[in-house]
Structure formats: structure tokens, C-alpha cells
Design a protein around this motif. Sequence first.
Motif, PDB file in Angstrom:
ATOM      1  N   GLU A  28     -86.345 -26.326 -81.957  1.00  0.00           N
ATOM      2  CA  GLU A  28     -85.967 -26.221 -83.311  1.00  0.00           C
ATOM      3  C   GLU A  28     -85.127 -25.114 -83.612  1.00  0.00           C
ATOM      4  O   GLU A  28     -84.403 -24.996 -84.641  1.00  0.00           O
ATOM      5  CB  GLU A  28     -86.849 -26.752 -84.349  1.00  0.00           C
ATOM      6  N   THR A  29     -85.514 -23.973 -82.918  1.00  0.00           N
ATOM      7  CA  THR A  29     -84.756 -22.657 -83.033  1.00  0.00           C
ATOM      8  C   THR A  29     -83.271 -22.639 -82.418  1.00  0.00           C
ATOM      9  O   THR A  29     -82.243 -22.086 -82.723  1.00  0.00           O
ATOM     10  CB  THR A  29     -85.648 -21.688 -82.599  1.00  0.00           C
ATOM     11  N   ASN A  30     -83.084 -23.727 -81.597  1.00  0.00           N
ATOM     12  CA  ASN A  30     -81.771 -23.624 -80.618  1.00  0.00           C
ATOM     13  C   ASN A  30     -80.603 -23.685 -81.919  1.00  0.00           C
ATOM     14  O   ASN A  30     -79.625 -23.232 -81.408  1.00  0.00           O
ATOM     15  CB  ASN A  30     -81.853 -24.694 -79.779  1.00  0.00           C
ATOM     16  N   VAL A  31     -80.651 -24.646 -82.738  1.00  0.00           N
ATOM     17  CA  VAL A  31     -79.392 -24.805 -83.673  1.00  0.00           C
ATOM     18  C   VAL A  31     -79.206 -23.480 -84.544  1.00  0.00           C
ATOM     19  O   VAL A  31     -78.083 -23.169 -84.402  1.00  0.00           O
ATOM     20  CB  VAL A  31     -79.778 -25.945 -84.725  1.00  0.00           C
ATOM     21  N   PHE A  32     -80.202 -22.668 -84.821  1.00  0.00           N
ATOM     22  CA  PHE A  32     -79.711 -21.362 -85.390  1.00  0.00           C
ATOM     23  C   PHE A  32     -79.304 -20.419 -84.349  1.00  0.00           C
ATOM     24  O   PHE A  32     -78.208 -19.743 -84.582  1.00  0.00           O
ATOM     25  CB  PHE A  32     -81.058 -20.651 -85.804  1.00  0.00           C
ATOM     26  N   ILE A  33     -79.852 -20.446 -83.089  1.00  0.00           N
ATOM     27  CA  ILE A  33     -79.053 -19.503 -81.922  1.00  0.00           C
ATOM     28  C   ILE A  33     -77.864 -19.982 -81.758  1.00  0.00           C
ATOM     29  O   ILE A  33     -76.946 -19.219 -81.534  1.00  0.00           O
ATOM     30  CB  ILE A  33     -80.140 -19.679 -80.621  1.00  0.00           C
ATOM     31  N   SER A  34     -77.455 -21.181 -81.563  1.00  0.00           N
ATOM     32  CA  SER A  34     -76.197 -21.731 -81.321  1.00  0.00           C
ATOM     33  C   SER A  34     -75.056 -21.388 -82.620  1.00  0.00           C
ATOM     34  O   SER A  34     -74.116 -20.909 -82.210  1.00  0.00           O
ATOM     35  CB  SER A  34     -76.093 -23.381 -81.078  1.00  0.00           C
ATOM     36  N   GLY A  35     -75.737 -21.235 -83.725  1.00  0.00           N
ATOM     37  CA  GLY A  35     -74.969 -21.321 -85.007  1.00  0.00           C
ATOM     38  C   GLY A  35     -74.422 -19.651 -84.893  1.00  0.00           C
ATOM     39  O   GLY A  35     -73.323 -19.607 -85.197  1.00  0.00           O
ATOM     40  N   ILE A  36     -75.511 -18.933 -84.601  1.00  0.00           N
ATOM     41  CA  ILE A  36     -75.035 -17.405 -84.621  1.00  0.00           C
ATOM     42  C   ILE A  36     -74.273 -17.089 -83.515  1.00  0.00           C
ATOM     43  O   ILE A  36     -73.409 -16.158 -83.680  1.00  0.00           O
ATOM     44  CB  ILE A  36     -76.726 -16.699 -84.310  1.00  0.00           C
ATOM     45  N   LYS A  37     -74.468 -17.543 -82.386  1.00  0.00           N
ATOM     46  CA  LYS A  37     -73.521 -17.651 -81.391  1.00  0.00           C
ATOM     47  C   LYS A  37     -71.997 -18.019 -81.774  1.00  0.00           C
ATOM     48  O   LYS A  37     -71.012 -17.075 -81.467  1.00  0.00           O
ATOM     49  CB  LYS A  37     -73.850 -18.418 -80.031  1.00  0.00           C
ATOM     50  N   GLU A  38     -71.872 -19.130 -82.361  1.00  0.00           N
ATOM     51  CA  GLU A  38     -70.773 -19.576 -82.940  1.00  0.00           C
ATOM     52  C   GLU A  38     -69.952 -18.486 -83.791  1.00  0.00           C
ATOM     53  O   GLU A  38     -68.767 -18.051 -83.914  1.00  0.00           O
ATOM     54  CB  GLU A  38     -70.661 -20.765 -83.514  1.00  0.00           C
TER      55      GLU A  38
END
Length: 178
Positions: free
Chosen positions: A138-148
Motif C-alpha cells: 500500500e506504500t507503493n502509491v506514495f513512493i510512485s507519487g514522490i518519484k513523479e
Amino acid sequence: MTYNLNFAIKFKKEGEYIVYDRDSFTQGAIRISVPDIVTIFDKFIQQSFETTGLLDQPPSKVKDANLHQEEKVQGKVTVFEEQSVPKTTIQSLSGEVYYCQTKKIKDTIAFQEFKNDLAEYLHKSLSRINSDNLLKEETNVFISGIKEVLEVRNYLVTYTTNSSKKQYKEGYLYVMKT
């Protein structure tokens, strides 16, 4: 919905449409696909960018490709006759594009709000990640958002805020929905 953000040094307009020319872009587009970032980005382009259609134009043919060789047999000698083949100038409307000259958005209220929204998203996302959930799915979406956010930030630094190159100041941010 996703967006592709690119930077074009110049673009060609035909009537009210922009003609797609791959050579006018400086590097590959960055993709914006995390829903929260898409929402932030959508708000920004609605406030700051102009909208028009995008025309696909076939690449121009080299001289040899415009010639059709027809083979004729005369006795035992083969003769090649060159016949001119008309150039295709067919264009098709391939989508909608948003564009804005970089020097026009640099000091706008909309650009400041966009930067604030990205910074707020970055802060909230980082605060939601801790040692208990760092490796959970569930943390993947935060990590992806931070990357973007970081990709968008680096892109904008290069082409809007810190650029000393005149051609970049005169260039255009170019956004396509996909």
C-alpha cells in the motif's frame, strides 16, 4: 488518465492546430500517472495552458523514396525508368495538446499554486511512510507519487526556472493526455 509532459524548443502551427514534429523536442517526455499528481497537474494546465488539436504528419520522404523505378525488358537488356510519385501530404488529427511558453508561466500565481500543491503532496506522502509500512504494497502509491513529483520538479528546473539558455526561455511546455 495520464499526461505526457514534454518540452519543445519550437513548434509548427498549421491553422489552429499544432503539427507533431519529433525533432523539436529536447528529450523524452515524462509521464504523469499517479492519480493525485494527475489532479494537481490537471488543475495547473487548465489555468495556464492553451489547448489545440495535434496533427500527425507523415515524415518527409527522401528523394530516392519519392522515385518509383519501373522495370521494362527490351530484348535482353533491362531498363529502369524513374517515375515521380506524388508526395503525400495527408495529415490526421491525432489528439489534443496543451501548450504554454515557459517564460509566460514562470512568475504566475497558477505556477506558484502548482509548486505549493506538489510540495504539500510530497510532505504528506513522506509523512505517511514509516518503518512499519515501508515495505508494504500500500506504500507503493506514495513512493510512485514522490518519484513523479521529483521528475516533474527536475524537468521544470531544467526548462523554466534555472535555465540560462535563451532557446529554453523561448520554448514551450507541451502536454498530451493519454
